[in-house]
Design an enzyme around this catalytic site. Structure first.
Site, mmCIF file in Angstrom:
data_model
loop_
_atom_site.group_PDB
_atom_site.id
_atom_site.type_symbol
_atom_site.label_atom_id
_atom_site.label_comp_id
_atom_site.label_asym_id
_atom_site.label_seq_id
_atom_site.Cartn_x
_atom_site.Cartn_y
_atom_site.Cartn_z
ATOM 1 N N ASP A 213 0.956 -1.123 -0.154
ATOM 2 C CA ASP A 213 0.038 0.173 0.076
ATOM 3 C C ASP A 213 0.970 1.140 -0.038
ATOM 4 O O ASP A 213 1.786 1.256 0.694
ATOM 5 C CB ASP A 213 -0.926 0.028 1.243
ATOM 6 C CG ASP A 213 -2.029 -1.083 1.088
ATOM 7 O OD1 ASP A 213 -2.399 -1.608 -0.221
ATOM 8 O OD2 ASP A 213 -2.843 -1.053 1.932
ATOM 9 N N ASP A 215 0.559 4.198 1.239
ATOM 10 C CA ASP A 215 0.557 4.805 2.599
ATOM 11 C C ASP A 215 1.107 4.266 3.703
ATOM 12 O O ASP A 215 1.010 4.715 5.002
ATOM 13 C CB ASP A 215 -0.930 5.293 2.902
ATOM 14 C CG ASP A 215 -1.895 3.946 3.119
ATOM 15 O OD1 ASP A 215 -1.316 2.719 2.990
ATOM 16 O OD2 ASP A 215 -3.125 4.059 3.346
ATOM 17 N N TRP A 275 -13.600 -1.452 -1.080
ATOM 18 C CA TRP A 275 -12.762 -1.449 -0.030
ATOM 19 C C TRP A 275 -12.957 -2.763 0.837
ATOM 20 O O TRP A 275 -13.974 -2.954 1.149
ATOM 21 C CB TRP A 275 -12.598 -0.268 1.035
ATOM 22 C CG TRP A 275 -11.637 -0.382 2.028
ATOM 23 C CD1 TRP A 275 -10.388 -0.164 2.173
ATOM 24 C CD2 TRP A 275 -11.908 -0.961 3.377
ATOM 25 N NE1 TRP A 275 -9.819 -0.418 3.302
ATOM 26 C CE2 TRP A 275 -10.692 -0.904 4.139
ATOM 27 C CE3 TRP A 275 -12.958 -1.513 3.924
ATOM 28 C CZ2 TRP A 275 -10.575 -1.292 5.240
ATOM 29 C CZ3 TRP A 275 -12.803 -2.187 5.257
ATOM 30 C CH2 TRP A 275 -11.664 -2.170 5.959
ATOM 31 N N GLU A 278 -10.168 -8.439 0.392
ATOM 32 C CA GLU A 278 -9.110 -9.498 -0.562
ATOM 33 C C GLU A 278 -8.105 -9.749 0.264
ATOM 34 O O GLU A 278 -7.565 -11.097 -0.292
ATOM 35 C CB GLU A 278 -8.737 -8.527 -1.823
ATOM 36 C CG GLU A 278 -7.978 -7.375 -1.369
ATOM 37 C CD GLU A 278 -8.382 -5.962 -0.917
ATOM 38 O OE1 GLU A 278 -7.989 -5.129 -0.368
ATOM 39 O OE2 GLU A 278 -9.747 -5.852 -0.931
ATOM 40 N N ASP A 279 -7.673 -9.081 1.217
ATOM 41 C CA ASP A 279 -6.703 -9.616 2.070
ATOM 42 C C ASP A 279 -6.945 -10.833 2.683
ATOM 43 O O ASP A 279 -6.008 -11.670 2.745
ATOM 44 C CB ASP A 279 -6.279 -8.476 3.061
ATOM 45 C CG ASP A 279 -5.731 -7.220 2.391
ATOM 46 O OD1 ASP A 279 -5.228 -7.355 1.144
ATOM 47 O OD2 ASP A 279 -5.598 -6.186 2.945
ATOM 48 N N MET A 305 1.630 4.813 9.192
ATOM 49 C CA MET A 305 0.778 4.971 8.020
ATOM 50 C C MET A 305 0.480 6.660 7.597
ATOM 51 O O MET A 305 0.268 7.490 8.710
ATOM 52 C CB MET A 305 -0.785 4.507 8.488
ATOM 53 C CG MET A 305 -1.801 4.572 7.325
ATOM 54 S SD MET A 305 -3.426 3.969 7.634
ATOM 55 C CE MET A 305 -3.149 2.181 7.456
ATOM 56 N N HIS A 308 -5.221 9.656 5.653
ATOM 57 C CA HIS A 308 -5.724 10.278 4.497
ATOM 58 C C HIS A 308 -7.395 10.103 4.643
ATOM 59 O O HIS A 308 -7.809 9.329 5.407
ATOM 60 C CB HIS A 308 -5.583 9.498 3.185
ATOM 61 C CG HIS A 308 -5.480 7.827 3.442
ATOM 62 N ND1 HIS A 308 -6.483 7.378 2.970
ATOM 63 C CD2 HIS A 308 -4.652 6.939 3.928
ATOM 64 C CE1 HIS A 308 -6.371 5.944 3.336
ATOM 65 N NE2 HIS A 308 -5.205 5.643 4.044
ATOM 66 N N ARG A 310 -10.786 8.633 2.691
ATOM 67 C CA ARG A 310 -11.323 7.621 1.917
ATOM 68 C C ARG A 310 -11.447 8.134 0.378
ATOM 69 O O ARG A 310 -12.451 9.274 0.306
ATOM 70 C CB ARG A 310 -12.266 6.691 2.469
ATOM 71 C CG ARG A 310 -12.563 5.519 1.617
ATOM 72 C CD ARG A 310 -13.913 4.554 2.218
ATOM 73 N NE ARG A 310 -13.324 4.464 3.578
ATOM 74 C CZ ARG A 310 -12.552 3.307 3.880
ATOM 75 N NH1 ARG A 310 -11.931 2.649 2.874
ATOM 76 N NH2 ARG A 310 -12.343 2.851 5.086
#
Length: 381
Positions: A213, A215, A275, A278-279, A305, A308, A310
């Site tokens: 990722d 971030d 979102w 998938e992980d 991190m 931010h 979304r």
């Protein structure tokens, strides 16, 4: 019998110098062998004695039942069928050490969003496409860094400014691939990572891939991005989670898999739009394929991190739990993943700092959008 015993004692007393000499020779021989082994592994022992790799190669025993040798990375053991060979492009220099020199542990994070032009001036040692090779040794690992991306320019600048020095310090041969999805469709992080893997392998036969990722930034340079013997969860302890593992089966944020392992699990599922989900599906794929997830300890696998909001194009997937239930069939991953992707590469440009891959996923996300719209209407009633 007693006479024989007395004779033996008398024999030993008369020749004690001879037996003592043999004992001394054996001790000297043992010391010579031991010192030779210590000299051969002096770098590893030096780091251990200074406390730099204390508890470095431990694995979360509460989660994963099968465990590799704790020092397999030091011994450079390779499983059968592996072709993880050092880069042989130059025979004039030696192979890089197993443990890179100059690792210090915790490192400072630079949160400045330096402009791309200034970054290009800072990293003059990069080849086009954000590729790098150590100049003074042949790297043991060829690593592709794949970043699923959309509308995070500030984060990308910070990421590149921190990750290029981090990876170069570990003497890796690497390339950074930023995979961006065409505007106007719901974000599909998993499919972008599948595409990134596929396109990166067309550029170079990488030994392993880090799916990262944009971030997340590592805080410790001992968190090695070298190719693991088993799938590795890199981002174990993130600051926003109080540097604790959120739940045992998590396998997201930043992960690393060998080329053959990622193909064995058929990559990520392509069914997760928006979102989440998938992980956890990848975690199931790893276990269902007879592999297991390894982790560095929390005092090393620490990440910061970048805060931010979304992205509007990446809403929470309301069907992620249902999709996960459907994909948990142990044979489902054989038909959903690398082998059924539908995408078109619109741009593949080798920039100075990274390789940009702009794609049109060409998959129909209208069903997801319709269900999301119905869900919002239901909530308003």
């Amino acid at each position: 019998m007693l006479a024989k015993l007395r004779f033996a004692c008398a024999y030993i007393r008369e020749r004690w110098i001879f037996f003592f000499g043999i004992l001394v020779l054996l001790l000297l021989l043992q010391m010579t062998v031991s010192m030779g082994w210590i000299s051969k592994n002096s770098q590893m022992f030096s780091l251990l004695n200074r406390g730099r790799i204390r508890n470095f190669f431990t694995i979360d025993k509460d989660v994963w039942t099968s465990q590799p040798s704790p020092f397999s990375i030091l011994e450079n053991k390779k499983p059968k069928g592996s072709d993880n060979k050092p880069n042989q492009s130059s025979s004039s220099i030696g192979i890089c050490p197993l443990i890179p020199k100059g690792l210090v542990g915790q490192i400072a994070i630079n949160m400045t969003a330096t402009g791309f032009l200034n970054l290009e001036r800072s990293f003059t040692n990069l080849e086009p496409g954000g590729l790098y090779k150590p100049p003074d040794c042949r790297s043991r690992h060829k690593v592709a860094i794949v970043i699923p991306y959309r509308n995070r320019e500030k984060h990308l600048k910070i990421f590149l400014n921190n990750m290029h020095p981090f990876l170069q310090k570990q003497q890796l041969e690497y390339g950074i691939y930023v995979v961006e999805q065409k505007e106007g469709t719901t974000f599909n992080r998993a499919m972008l990572m599948n595409i990134g893997f596929t396109e990166a392998m067309k550029q170079k036969n990488y030994d392993c891939t880090v799916f990262h990722d944009v971030d997340l930034l590592p805080e410790d340079d001992r968190n090695l991005y070298s190719c693991p013997e088993q799938p590795r969860h890199l981002s174990v302890a993130i600051d926003v989670f109080a540097y604790k593992l959120p739940y045992h089966s998590i396998f997201g944020g930043a992960i690393e898999m060998k080329r053959e392992h990622f193909r064995k699990v058929n990559g990520f599922s392509n069914k997760f739009w928006g979102w989440g989900g998938e992980d956890d599906d990848m975690s199931s794929r790893v276990q269902d394929s007879g592999l297991h997830i390894t982790r560095y300890p929390v005092n090393i696998a620490r990440y910061k991190m970048i805060r931010h909001n979304r992205d509007k194009g990446n809403p929470v997937n309301p069907r992620r739990s249902l999709t996960n239930k459907r994909t948990k069939n142990k044979t489902n991953f054989l038909f959903d993943g690398l082998n059924n992707m539908r995408h078109k590469v619109l741009i593949l440009e080798k920039l100075k700092l990274y390789t940009l891959i702009l794609v049109d996923d060409r998959a129909d996300a209208s069903r997801f959008k319709t269900l999301q719209h119905r869900r919002s209407q239901h909530a308003e009633i």
